[in-house]
Motif scaffolding. Structure first.
Motif, mmCIF file in Angstrom:
data_model
loop_
_atom_site.group_PDB
_atom_site.id
_atom_site.type_symbol
_atom_site.label_atom_id
_atom_site.label_comp_id
_atom_site.label_asym_id
_atom_site.label_seq_id
_atom_site.Cartn_x
_atom_site.Cartn_y
_atom_site.Cartn_z
ATOM 1 N N GLU A 56 -68.996 55.193 -99.943
ATOM 2 C CA GLU A 56 -69.882 54.087 -99.557
ATOM 3 C C GLU A 56 -71.332 54.356 -99.918
ATOM 4 O OE1 GLU A 56 -67.317 52.398 -95.743
ATOM 5 O OE2 GLU A 56 -69.073 53.654 -95.373
ATOM 6 N N THR A 57 -71.749 55.604 -99.831
ATOM 7 C CA THR A 57 -73.156 55.948 -100.045
ATOM 8 C C THR A 57 -73.498 56.119 -101.520
ATOM 9 O OG1 THR A 57 -73.165 57.069 -97.907
ATOM 10 C CG2 THR A 57 -74.981 57.562 -99.388
ATOM 11 N N SER A 58 -72.628 56.778 -102.258
ATOM 12 C CA SER A 58 -72.948 57.092 -103.652
ATOM 13 C C SER A 58 -73.148 55.845 -104.490
ATOM 14 C CB SER A 58 -71.855 57.962 -104.264
ATOM 15 O OG SER A 58 -70.615 57.273 -104.297
ATOM 16 N N THR A 79 -71.051 65.525 -91.662
ATOM 17 C CA THR A 79 -69.881 64.736 -91.278
ATOM 18 C C THR A 79 -68.662 65.626 -91.052
ATOM 19 O OG1 THR A 79 -70.721 62.853 -92.525
ATOM 20 C CG2 THR A 79 -68.381 62.830 -91.997
ATOM 21 N N LEU A 133 -76.160 64.125 -101.092
ATOM 22 C CA LEU A 133 -74.849 63.660 -100.630
ATOM 23 C C LEU A 133 -74.060 64.794 -99.980
ATOM 24 C CD1 LEU A 133 -73.903 61.326 -103.614
ATOM 25 C CD2 LEU A 133 -74.356 60.616 -101.260
ATOM 26 N N THR A 136 -65.103 58.814 -97.072
ATOM 27 C CA THR A 136 -65.575 57.438 -96.856
ATOM 28 C C THR A 136 -67.083 57.372 -97.007
ATOM 29 O OG1 THR A 136 -63.735 56.965 -95.349
ATOM 30 C CG2 THR A 136 -65.645 55.511 -95.221
ATOM 31 N N LEU A 137 -67.774 58.306 -96.385
ATOM 32 C CA LEU A 137 -69.233 58.358 -96.488
ATOM 33 C C LEU A 137 -69.661 58.475 -97.950
ATOM 34 C CD1 LEU A 137 -72.060 58.811 -95.075
ATOM 35 C CD2 LEU A 137 -71.575 61.235 -95.373
ATOM 36 N N TYR A 138 -69.025 59.370 -98.685
ATOM 37 C CA TYR A 138 -69.375 59.561 -100.086
ATOM 38 C C TYR A 138 -69.156 58.285 -100.895
ATOM 39 C CZ TYR A 138 -69.114 60.777 -104.952
ATOM 40 O OH TYR A 138 -69.306 60.765 -106.303
ATOM 41 N N GLN A 190 -74.568 53.238 -103.854
ATOM 42 C CA GLN A 190 -75.868 52.602 -103.641
ATOM 43 C C GLN A 190 -76.947 53.137 -104.573
ATOM 44 O OE1 GLN A 190 -76.738 53.061 -99.466
ATOM 45 N NE2 GLN A 190 -74.751 52.250 -98.870
ATOM 46 N N ASP A 191 -76.680 54.263 -105.216
ATOM 47 C CA ASP A 191 -77.681 54.844 -106.092
ATOM 48 C C ASP A 191 -77.741 54.094 -107.420
ATOM 49 O OD1 ASP A 191 -79.505 57.330 -106.533
ATOM 50 O OD2 ASP A 191 -78.349 57.074 -108.379
ATOM 51 N N LEU A 196 -75.176 65.301 -96.407
ATOM 52 C CA LEU A 196 -74.573 64.311 -95.502
ATOM 53 C C LEU A 196 -73.113 64.635 -95.220
ATOM 54 C CD1 LEU A 196 -76.002 61.003 -97.037
ATOM 55 C CD2 LEU A 196 -76.705 62.094 -94.897
#
Length: 196
Positions: free
Chosen positions: A100-102, A79, A72, A96-98, A104-105, A75
């Protein structure tokens, strides 16, 4: 004709295979049902290799959390670098990336849903010091390389604050189902003046 022997995997390749196997198992099973034997089988390594590398199931959970944090952070670094000329936009995009992405784990999903074994909860609560330290160190590197004019002590405080915010959202999702972009915008507005 001699058949060439298969190339041995490096330690990092073995770890990546182990973490992929663990992630896939967590998608289907609660942590309490995930055995080292199953992880070893799915990763194509011996159980002894797992014990040698991680020591225990809990050690494996800690290592997985650190590897996830590193992925993470990689990424997030990209960004932020893309927004070097606008710290607020960089922080907002990275947060936002963090967010939204985190989520999903599967490990994070289990912790957030309350369906996590106490080992997983400990990794991000009472035993979170290694995780917080790693994330803060990575964030500080990103801040100092992207915005070198930021004084070292400010970069350190910002990085530690971001690390604590990131880990807190693992254990407790945003209030009132606030959209990640809106939450990130508010946090960025609060934190960007540290860089400005």
């Amino acid at each position: 004709m001699q058949v060439p022997r298969a190339r041995r995997r490096s330690a990092s390749e073995r770890s990546a295979a182990v973490f992929d196997a663990l992630r896939n198992l967590l998608l289907e099973h609660p942590w309490g049902d995930v055995t080292l034997e199953a992880v070893a089988r799915d990763a194509g390594v011996s159980r002894q290799t797992l014990y040698n590398a991680f020591g225990s199931r809990y050690g494996l959970a800690q290592a997985y959390a650190l590897a996830l944090a590193d992925a993470l952070c990689d990424l997030i670094a990209v960004t932020i670098a893309e927004h070097a000329d606008d710290p607020r936009a960089g922080l907002e995009a990275a947060l936002t990336l963090y967010l939204e992405t985190s989520v999903q784990d599967p490990l994070i999903q289990r912790v957030r849903s309350g369906d996590a074994h106490h080992d997983l909860v400990r990794v991000v609560t009472t035993d979170a010091a290694p995780l917080l330290g790693r994330v803060a160190e990575r964030f500080e590197e990103v801040v100092r390389s992207t915005w070198p004019v930021v004084p070292a002590e400010r970069a350190q405080v910002l990085a530690r604050t971001l690390a604590r915010i990131a880990v807190s959202y693992v254990t407790m999702p945003p209030e009132h189902d606030e959209p990640p972009a809106a939450l990130a915008a508010g946090l960025a507005a609060l934190l960007a003046p540290t860089i400005d």
